[in-house]
Each structure stands twice: as C-alpha cells, then as structure tokens.
Design an enzyme around this catalytic site. Structure first.
Site, short mmCIF file in Angstrom:
data_model
loop_
_atom_site.label_atom_id
_atom_site.label_comp_id
_atom_site.label_asym_id
_atom_site.label_seq_id
_atom_site.Cartn_x
_atom_site.Cartn_y
_atom_site.Cartn_z
N ARG A 6 0.84 -1.21 0.00
CA ARG A 6 0.00 0.00 0.00
C ARG A 6 0.87 1.26 0.00
NH1 ARG A 6 -5.02 0.07 -1.57
NH2 ARG A 6 -5.43 1.88 -0.25
N THR A 20 -4.79 6.66 -3.61
CA THR A 20 -5.76 6.15 -4.58
C THR A 20 -6.34 7.28 -5.43
OG1 THR A 20 -7.53 6.33 -2.94
CG2 THR A 20 -6.38 4.22 -3.09
N ARG A 36 1.93 4.45 -8.44
CA ARG A 36 0.84 5.17 -9.10
C ARG A 36 1.30 6.51 -9.66
NH1 ARG A 36 -3.51 3.39 -4.47
NH2 ARG A 36 -4.30 1.51 -5.52
N ASN A 74 -6.81 5.14 -11.19
CA ASN A 74 -5.37 4.95 -11.05
C ASN A 74 -4.91 3.64 -11.68
OD1 ASN A 74 -5.53 2.79 -8.96
ND2 ASN A 74 -6.35 4.44 -7.67
N HIS A 111 -4.14 -1.77 -8.61
CA HIS A 111 -4.98 -2.15 -7.47
C HIS A 111 -4.10 -2.83 -6.42
CE1 HIS A 111 -8.27 -4.18 -5.22
NE2 HIS A 111 -7.41 -5.20 -5.18
#
Length: 571
Positions: free
Chosen positions: A379, A385, A398, A409, A412
């Site tokens: 993460r 996100t 990202r 984005n 996942h």
C-alpha cells in the site's frame, strides 16, 4: 467463536493513521496498547482489561491496540521491546504506563476514567501528559543492580557467550507481597551475581514452556494459574566464581529449603537454559528489530488495462526491486460480471462506472506477491488512490506509472489482510487446511515443522498459540470419537497450548499427506521415513501433528479457531 467476538469488541485494532485519529478523539477514556508487529499486543493483560471493563461497565471506557509500525503518530515507539500503554481523553494524551504493571494500569484506568467523567460533566481543562522515552542504548555498565532497566552490558555478553548463567523467576505472589529485595539479597549472599532484574508478565505459554519438566506432576495446572495471575520478576544470574553453567548450583540452592521453593522458580537443566533465556529475556539474545521480525504476508497486485499496455514489465520489475517476491502471475481480461463481482464492495461509490469501464477495457495482470508486512508495504509503495493526489506522491507506483488520461489509477492493491485473502482467492484459487502442532513439542521442533511446510510451498496464512478446550477438541477430532484412545487424546490435547496454523496451497487437501505422513508414527517410519510424523511422532495419540482431513472439515475447523479470515474485523 463467541469468545473471539468478545475479544474483538474489547480491543479494536488500529493499523492506519485514520483509524488512530478516529479512536483517540472519541469521547471518554481510551486505553491504547502500543505494539510492534514482531511481538504483537500484550496478551498477558487482556483478561485484566476485560475484568476492569466488565466491572465498571462504562461505555466511556474503551480499549484499543495500535500497530506502531504503520501509524505515523507512533513512530517514536518503533523498535522498542517493552509494553507501552497510552491514555487518551477526547484527543488529549493524559497519562502513560511503561511495562506490564497490572496494579498500576488498573489504578490509572479507574482514576483516569473518573477524572474524565468529571470534566465531561462539570467542565474543566485536561492536562496534557508529556511523555519522554529513555533512549535504548547498546552498551552499559558492567554491574546491573536490582531494579535497573538495562540491557546488554559486557558482563551479560560474557556470561551468555560462555553459558555461565542461569535464570530465576520470583513468583507473582512473592513479588506482590514485597519480598523481591529480600530474595535478591539472599541470592547475592549465596555467591550469585544479579546481572539483570526485570519485571515480566508470564503468558500461559511462557509458564508452560518454563515448567515443561513438571507437566506430569501433581498440582501442575494450579501452578500455571499462579504463575500467570500477575507480574513476576525475572533474574539473570551468574555464580561469582563460575567457570561453567550456573544452572545446577542455583537449582540446588532453590531445592535446599521450602521458603525458596515457595517463592522462586529456576531453570532445571543446562540443556534448557538458552531456550529459557530466549523465552523470558529475548532482548538479551538479540535486540528486536521490527524490520526483520515482521511476518511474511501475501497480497494481490493488479496492473490495470491502461497501464498494462504501456508499463507492465517495468511495473513488475519495480515491484520485484522493492523487495517483493512475485510468486505467481495471471493475465486476465475481466468480463463485466467478473469485474462487478470482484469490486462488489465499490458498487455505491461515485467512481464505480469508471472503474468497471477501465477493468473491462482490456487485459490486466494479477500478481501474487509476498513480503514481510506485505499488505502495508505494498500500500505504501502504491501511493494514494485519488487521482488528484498522485502527482504529489513521487516515488510511488501510481505516480511513476500514472496514465494521465485515465480516470482510474493504474494499479490495485488490497487494503487489509482479509481483503488480500479474498482478492487472491478470486484470481489464484487455493485450498486451506488447519494444522495443529500438538502440546509438548519444543519451540525448535515447531520451527522445524513449519519450515518443512514452507519448503513444500505451503503459505502460513494465519497462526496462533492456544490451549484447546475439550469442546474444541471434540469438534476437531470427530474421526476419533468412540475409539479406545479417544479419552487419552482429549486429555493430551487439552494438557497444554497447541500451535494452530492455517496453511494455503493449490490442492492442499491432497499434498499435505506427503509432508505429514500416515497417522500412526510406526507406519510413517516404515512407509515415509522423512515425513513429519515419522520424525516427531511417538504413537497414535502423541503423533505431533493433526491436519483437517478434507476441504469441508478444514473450513469448519478454521472457522472454529480463527473465525472468518476473509472478513474485515473493522467492517
């Protein structure tokens, strides 16, 4: 299962900054157990906190556990080994307690709650508590006197390296009755140096491991209860003129008179002294380092269609270079129905239509990846996100692989371990089995057994140590009901803590038998001499390991012990 729900209700688990902010700003008094991922929360005090909560019955009192590794506000607590409790009143830190001191914690909880209730009713100013943590040092004085909070001095290093030490535990009753100084003085009078003195709350597992040689003696269970009903004092000792192990000399002293035996326990054999040291004073053997001790976790990454077209290989290389092991990959083109099923929890989000359009617009790559503390680590690597925040997140996936024209984005990643479990099962279906490492196995044997499963490509999805109840054993051992050895099996399985593991692998329900071997160790020795039961089992009852026989039994057994591993507990 009812007990599990009760525990969750008592102490909410905080793993993100957002959860932390919400919890400490609630009205009332919030007691926070700050923990590291390598050690976990202070399990020894759960029963005490539950008793306080049940006695007071006040909705303004809340208990939480907070993971310092992943919460920015707790950064200064990372890498510290002693238990730490913080007291927050409506967003203000009002008190703290270092160490598992049950009486002190109870006093602060009751007093703090009464004070906060008075402020809420009558008004007033909360006084912010200024907490200063003593720095953790590597080298300190040679002499470590009683009560000093010190770690690895040269004298300790020398004693441990040359095995010229032993361990003693001053029992909770003696400690609570103020006998510690008297006992320590007597120990010194008999020619022993106290290298380290440290308060320690023994868990049931600690107590059973330390008293493993007394398991078949009368009064064993009562002794375990007494050893865990409050904090003890652990002493690291060395005979003044020691040239070899001090274990036997101190054991003779303890057994020399009844007063010693009533108040003090000690290591019983030189063969056990190192294991006892690691059990009671793990920081002496090796200073905990959270980065090395974190548990290996698995999670799922998806390279979405827009990024797949342009950056697939570069993204996979970046993930690998960031320390993740990419164990499996799958290239898929999701249908509308599949995308809606996978993202069913996002149906009410305003971006759901854009998400469906992106996920069905072309092929994606699903990655099964593992790393220590893998869910949170990925993460962090992903970044935010929200598209409008990605430009500011330099160094994240990202940001580096953003598709400017895309409304969603590029990648996942699962937010929690439970979500990762669901995600992985969607793309990489696996079977789960429950494995029970039976009582009386040593920690070394358990380590070797788990490693054998890992070498056979099983992944440890969940793990806990727990003493099984007769009711649990009755459900787990249904296949043995009515057999001559059943009563002996129930007695054995409830005699001490078992190690319980959920293992996952493709076709796990069939392949585990190759690792474990036949149920009878004698038969295992003949037909599968390298199997685990052949190496660690003794007879049908004491065969070291039990495994759920098939997928449906495994599902029921796992739910009995662990609850729903695919359900987010904070949902």
């Amino acid at each position: 299962m009812a007990r599990r729900r009760q525990e969750i209700a008592l102490q909410a688990e905080l793993e993100t900054q957002e959860e932390w902010n919400d919890a400490i700003n609630k009205e009332g008094l919030t007691v926070v157990d700050v923990y590291q991922s390598y050690g976990g929360p202070c399990k020894a005090l759960e029963a005490k906190f539950r008793a306080i909560k049940n006695t007071l019955g006040d909705p303004l009192l809340a208990f939480v556990v907070a993971k310092a590794d992943t919460i920015d506000s707790l950064e200064k607590f990372r890498g510290r080994c002693e238990p730490c409790f913080l007291f927050y009143a409506s967003g203000v830190l009002v008190d703290s307690c270092i160490g598992a001191n049950a009486p002190e914690l109870q006093r602060k909880i009751i007093g703090g709650l009464e004070h906060e209730k008075k402020i809420l009713k009558e008004g007033g100013q909360r006084t912010e508590h200024r907490m200063e943590l003593a720095p953790e040092e590597e080298d300190e004085e040679d002499e470590i006197e009683a009560g000093a909070n010190r770690k690895r001095s040269p004298s300790i290093v020398n004693a441990v390296a040359s095995h010229q030490y032993t361990l003693a535990v001053i029992r909770p009753d003696a400690y609570a009755n103020g006998k510690t100084n008297e006992i320590v003085d007597k120990i010194k009078h008999h020619g022993f140096r106290v290298l380290l003195q440290q308060e320690h709350q023994l868990t049931e597992h600690d107590a059973r491991q330390f008293h493993r040689q007394k398991m078949n003696e009368a009064g064993y269970e009562e002794q375990i209860v007494h050893m865990t009903n409050g904090p003890s004092v652990v002493l690291l000792l060395q005979k003044t003129d020691a040239k070899e192990s001090s274990v036997e000399q101190f054991r003779e002293l303890v057994h020399s008179e009844e007063a010693w035996k009533e108040n003090v326990d000690c290591t019983q054999s030189p063969d056990h002294v190192q294991q006892d040291l690691m059990l009671l004073l793990p920081g002496i053997v090796q200073k905990p380092q959270s980065g090395r001790e974190k548990q290996i976790e698995r999670t799922l990454a998806i390279i979405r269609p827009s990024a797949f077209k342009l950056h697939k290989d570069a993204i996979i290389k970046k993930i690998h270079d960031s320390g993740f092991e990419v164990t499996r990959t799958a290239e898929v083109h999701l249908t509308q129905a599949q995308a809606e099923q996978f993202y069913s929890d996002k149906k009410n989000e305003p971006y759901f239509h854009d998400l469906m359009h992106e996920m069905t617009s072309g092929p994606s790559t699903a990655l099964y990846i593992t790393k220590k503390d893998g869910v949170q680590a990925f993460r962090t690597l992903l970044g935010p996100t929200e598209k409008n925040r990605i430009k500011e997140a330099a160094g994240t996936l990202r940001n580096e692989f953003d598709i400017v024209d895309a409304k969603i984005n590029s990648l996942h990643g699962a937010r929690t371990q439970a979500e990762a479990n669901r995600n992985l099962q969607f793309f990489f279906p696996e079977e789960r089995i429950l494995v029970i490492l039976k009582p009386n196995l040593t920690d070394q044997q358990k380590t070797e057994i788990v490693e054998a499963f890992r070498k056979a490509h099983f992944f440890v999805m969940a793990r806990k140590t727990e003493k099984l109840t007769p009711e649990q054993v009755a459900q787990l051992e249904k296949s043995h009901h009515g057999k001559d050895h059943y009563e002996e099996l129930v007695h054995y399985m409830t005699s001490g803590p078992s190690e319980l593991l959920v293992l996952v692998k493709e076709h796990a329900s069939k392949s585990w038998q190759d690792v474990v071997g036949p149920e009878e160790p004698a038969k295992a020795s003949e037909t599968a001499p390298h199997s685990l039961r052949a190496m660690y089992g003794k007879d049908l009852v004491h065969n070291a390991i039990d495994v759920s026989p098939d997928v449906q039994h495994a599902k029921n057994d796992i739910h009995l012990i662990f609850g729903d591993l695919d359900k987010d507990e904070h949902a």
